[in-house]
Design a protein around this motif. Structure first.
Motif, mmCIF file in Angstrom:
data_model
loop_
_atom_site.group_PDB
_atom_site.id
_atom_site.type_symbol
_atom_site.label_atom_id
_atom_site.label_comp_id
_atom_site.label_asym_id
_atom_site.label_seq_id
_atom_site.Cartn_x
_atom_site.Cartn_y
_atom_site.Cartn_z
ATOM 1 N N CYS A 48 -1.462 -5.572 -1.392
ATOM 2 C CA CYS A 48 -2.114 -5.530 1.069
ATOM 3 C C CYS A 48 -1.415 -4.834 1.365
ATOM 4 O O CYS A 48 -0.083 -4.578 1.377
ATOM 5 N N ARG A 100 -1.989 -3.281 6.293
ATOM 6 C CA ARG A 100 -3.069 -3.571 6.824
ATOM 7 C C ARG A 100 -3.899 -2.382 7.648
ATOM 8 O O ARG A 100 -4.585 -2.856 7.744
ATOM 9 N N ASP A 101 -3.751 -1.185 7.317
ATOM 10 C CA ASP A 101 -4.375 -0.097 7.314
ATOM 11 C C ASP A 101 -5.481 0.492 6.278
ATOM 12 O O ASP A 101 -4.653 0.069 5.063
ATOM 13 N N ALA A 102 -6.713 0.743 6.164
ATOM 14 C CA ALA A 102 -7.508 -0.078 5.788
ATOM 15 C C ALA A 102 -7.530 0.984 4.785
ATOM 16 O O ALA A 102 -7.496 0.893 3.514
ATOM 17 N N LEU A 140 -4.840 1.734 2.290
ATOM 18 C CA LEU A 140 -4.544 0.664 1.308
ATOM 19 C C LEU A 140 -5.929 1.046 0.019
ATOM 20 O O LEU A 140 -5.391 0.909 -1.072
ATOM 21 N N GLN A 173 -7.317 -6.338 2.909
ATOM 22 C CA GLN A 173 -6.223 -6.095 3.905
ATOM 23 C C GLN A 173 -6.062 -6.938 4.864
ATOM 24 O O GLN A 173 -6.763 -7.810 4.633
ATOM 25 N N THR A 174 -4.896 -6.959 5.097
ATOM 26 C CA THR A 174 -3.805 -8.210 5.215
ATOM 27 C C THR A 174 -2.744 -8.058 6.176
ATOM 28 O O THR A 174 -2.264 -6.708 6.254
ATOM 29 N N ASP A 175 -2.700 -8.627 7.341
ATOM 30 C CA ASP A 175 -1.267 -8.679 7.796
ATOM 31 C C ASP A 175 -0.143 -9.999 7.487
ATOM 32 O O ASP A 175 -0.821 -10.732 7.974
ATOM 33 N N SER A 194 0.872 -1.133 0.345
ATOM 34 C CA SER A 194 -0.180 0.105 -0.174
ATOM 35 C C SER A 194 0.445 1.410 0.114
ATOM 36 O O SER A 194 -0.425 2.101 -0.303
#
Ligand code: NAP
Length: 261
Positions: free
Chosen positions: A37, A39-41, A44, A63-65, A16
């Motif tokens: 991908c 984490r922060d929507a 992203l 959205q993925t960690d 992102s």
């Protein structure tokens, strides 16, 4: 140069922002379908919107960690479901905290291992069957020039990232001839990661301010400047393309000539 990536499917992790985003952008410019991908929507969604205007390919944002293997598994599955396969995997990850040996604690070592090594292990494990099915699958790992030449105050990067290039080399043998695996070793490219590291150096008193720090980093580079992230992304796309069809198991520095090794 036409890289013949149009209609191929690329999944770029940690994308992102920064080098991952620049790599996704290079695939998008070639009209590939790209999954990204982070984490922060919000970040992203902004990256997804930016990529949608780049080429004719489709864009998927998940959205993925990457430190959660269930998230990684869902990321690969969502990509394959959306695009019908996977041809190119590019792994990146957040950078580990800076610091010298006595600055970092056990939890930092384990955290760096999960972020840098296990995220790649999990992604490659999930992606490999699809890369095999592609017939010309590739994995390109974004690591750092620290795997060749240690960088002061980055003990975690210096030590832990070497596992990733070892993994790249191992699977370049195990997955051949159907899947090629390579690494790129970025020197300093101007992303938020570099901003943070330069600010850390300012906090340690090494430079008076950010501008002085950034200029000093550029002075040490034979090409005389910090890199543009796109200059890394274009090498990633080239290595994935059939223009690099006889290249596997290599680690390519993209660092303006900084490495002395
Ligand atoms: N920039 C350079 O000059 C340079 C040089 C050598 C090596 N590197 C290495 O290259 C990698 C990328 O650096 P960069 O400069 O592109 O960093 P960046 O600008 O900070 O971007 C990092 C990207 O990774 C995502 N990310 C971080 N942790 C994540 C996680 N656990 N799960 C999913 N996404 C995650 C971030 O989004 P979220 O935070 O929203 O998750 C963001 O999209 C790092 O490992 C860095 O150490 C960079």
């Amino acid at each position: 140069m036409d890289l013949h990536l149009a209609d191929d499917v690329a999944l770029v992790t940690a994308s992102s922002a920064g080098l991952g985003f620049a790599s996704a952008q290079s695939f998008a410019r070639e009209d590939a379908d790209v999954a990204i991908c982070g984490r922060d929507a919000e970040r992203l969604a902004a990256a997804e919107a930016a990529l949608e205007s780049v080429g004719d390919g489709r864009v998927l944002a998940v959205q993925t960690d990457l430190t959660d293997p269930h998230d990684v598994s869902a990321l690969v599955e969502d990509t394959v479901d959306a695009f019908g396969g996977l041809d190119h995997l590019v792994t990146s990850a957040g950078g580990p905290p800076s610091g010298s040996f006595h600055d970092v604690e056990d939890r930092d070592w384990y955290g760096a291992y999960d972020t840098l090594v296990m995220s790649a292990v999990w992604t490659v494990r999930e992606a490999h069957p699809h890369l095999e099915d592609s017939g010309a699958g590739t994995w390109t790992a974004i690591t750092s020039r620290s795997v060749r030449e240690v960088i002061d105050d980055l003990v975690l990067s210096n030590a832990v990232r070497r596992a990733v290039v070892g993994l790249v080399k191992s699977v370049s043998h195990e997955f051949a001839p159907s899947v090629r695996a390579n690494a790129v070793l970025p020197g300093a490219h101007e992303t938020s990661r570099i901003t943070e590291l330069v600010e850390d150096a300012v906090d340690r008193g090494e430079y008076d301010d950010y501008e002085e720090g950034l200029a000093a980093w550029g002075e040490d580079v034979p090409l005389g400047r910090i890199g543009d992230p796109e200059e890394l992304g274009d090498v990633v796309a080239f290595l994935a393309s059939d223009r690099a069809s006889y290249v596997t198991g290599v680690s390519v520095p993209v660092d303006g000539g900084s490495l002395r090794s």
